[in-house]
Design a protein around this motif. Structure first.
Motif, short mmCIF file in Angstrom:
data_model
loop_
_atom_site.label_atom_id
_atom_site.label_comp_id
_atom_site.label_asym_id
_atom_site.label_seq_id
_atom_site.Cartn_x
_atom_site.Cartn_y
_atom_site.Cartn_z
N ARG A 86 0.84 -1.19 0.00
CA ARG A 86 0.00 0.00 0.00
C ARG A 86 0.88 1.25 0.00
NH1 ARG A 86 -4.98 -1.20 -1.39
NH2 ARG A 86 -5.68 0.73 -0.36
N VAL A 87 0.44 2.26 -0.72
CA VAL A 87 1.22 3.49 -0.80
C VAL A 87 1.35 4.14 0.57
CG1 VAL A 87 1.33 5.79 -1.83
CG2 VAL A 87 0.55 3.86 -3.20
N ALA A 88 0.29 4.09 1.36
CA ALA A 88 0.33 4.69 2.70
C ALA A 88 1.41 4.02 3.56
CB ALA A 88 -1.03 4.57 3.36
N ASP A 89 1.55 2.70 3.44
CA ASP A 89 2.58 2.00 4.21
C ASP A 89 3.98 2.37 3.73
OD1 ASP A 89 0.56 0.73 5.63
OD2 ASP A 89 0.52 -1.01 4.28
N LEU A 90 4.14 2.50 2.41
CA LEU A 90 5.45 2.87 1.86
C LEU A 90 5.85 4.26 2.34
CD1 LEU A 90 5.05 1.58 -1.81
CD2 LEU A 90 6.36 0.52 0.02
N ILE A 91 4.90 5.20 2.31
CA ILE A 91 5.19 6.55 2.77
C ILE A 91 5.47 6.55 4.27
CG2 ILE A 91 4.21 8.86 3.09
CD1 ILE A 91 2.74 8.50 0.46
N GLY A 92 4.69 5.78 5.01
CA GLY A 92 4.90 5.71 6.46
C GLY A 92 6.26 5.18 6.83
#
Length: 314
Positions: A86-92
């Motif tokens: 998930r993009v949110a996990d990558l950014i996090g």
């Protein structure tokens, strides 16, 4: 203060909407196809069509844009096309390192710009003032990637004072984390420090040329007190505005600096997204950068109103 925020928020939201549209459009204009990048250049038309259908790339562009923007507004950044997850996990996973680098660089900007500006504006020795001006000019003339390579050669390879690259958490090993942070933060901070120092120096020179400074000097007020208690508060608001603008440069420059020093932040993630044509990753990261920039500008305006009472009265 509440009225000020209500006036500024609509313009900030408008900037974010326009930025999201431009980011979406420019990515589609760049040569390259995510489906080809995923399936390979030798994939059959049927395979490419299936990949585009799975990713939603076969939909009209307005529909793709609204789908993406709706997901962002709903807190769902969607899955990554090529990197995975998930993009949110990558950014996090990468945002903590980038924030650490940016805040470290911002601290160095203040610590470097303030003494340089005061020295350049208050010294009665022309060689010192000329030296400060020449130093800031040289820093602005050298690109960050050249500065980074020079810092590695001098501080890491030749002198062995700091590690050439890497990262460590401030919570796990503070001493080691500061050593890893020092060079990339310095490399990122130098150009912005030169810009802020020049603006602050010019503001101090104008403030010190005012009549009240001559009066204070004639009354026997010390030069140090005149500079720090009278001239600096007058020159500071405009310098704070310039500093706020430089925060955007720090965020953008982190992409290059993280690559040089193997810093595991968002810079490496956006590079991977661009190379692999991973639209969701690049779109969300660029929009996040714009959102951070808008937020910083809002905070800068608030700081300006606090430092300059005339703005508050207006």
């Amino acid at each position: 203060m509440r009225t000020f925020l209500l006036k500024r928020l609509p313009s900030g939201l408008l900037v974010l909407v326009l930025a999201s549209f431009l980011i979406f459009l420019i990515l589609r204009l760049i040569p390259g196809d995510p489906a080809t990048a995923l399936a390979g250049p030798d994939a059959s038309p049927a395979t490419l069509a299936a990949v585009r259908d799975r990713l939603g790339l076969d939909q009209p562009l307005p529909g793709q844009y609204l789908h993406w923007l709706g997901g962002v507004l709903g807190g769902d950044l969607g899955p990554s096309y090529a990197i995975g997850g998930r993009v949110a996990d990558l950014i996090g996973n990468g945002i903590a390192a980038t924030v650490q680098l940016t805040l470290g660089a911002l601290l160095l900007v203040v610590l470097l710009a303030l003494p340089l500006a005061v020295a350049g504006a208050t010294t009665r020795r022309r060689p010192v003032a000329a030296g400060v001006r020449a130093l800031t000019t040289a820093v602005l003339a050298v690109p960050p990637f050249v500065t980074g390579v020079l810092l590695v050669l001098v501080l890491a390879v030749t002198l062995g004072l700091l590690p050439a690259g890497g990262h460590e958490s401030l919570l796990d090993a503070p001493d080691l984390a500061v050593q890893y942070l020092a060079m990339p933060a310095l490399c990122l901070a130098l150009p912005s420090a030169a810009v802020v120092a020049r603006h602050l120096e010019d503001g101090l020179r104008r403030a010190l040329a005012e009549d009240y400074v001559r009066t204070a000097t004639a009354l026997g007020v010390s030069r140090r007190r005149i500079v720090w208690q009278h001239a600096l508060p007058i020159a500071l608001p405009s310098a704070v505005t310039v500093l706020g603008l430089q925060v955007g440069q720090l965020i953008a420059g982190a992409v290059v600096v993280e690559r040089i020093f193997a810093w595991p932040g968002l810079g490496q993630l956006i590079e991977q997204g661009v190379v692999r044509r991973d639209y969701p990753v690049v779109q969300d990261l660029l929009l996040l950068v714009v959102a951070c920039y808008v937020a910083v500008q809002l905070l800068t305006d608030l700081a300006y109103t606090w430092l300059d009472p005339r703005v508050r009265w207006e």
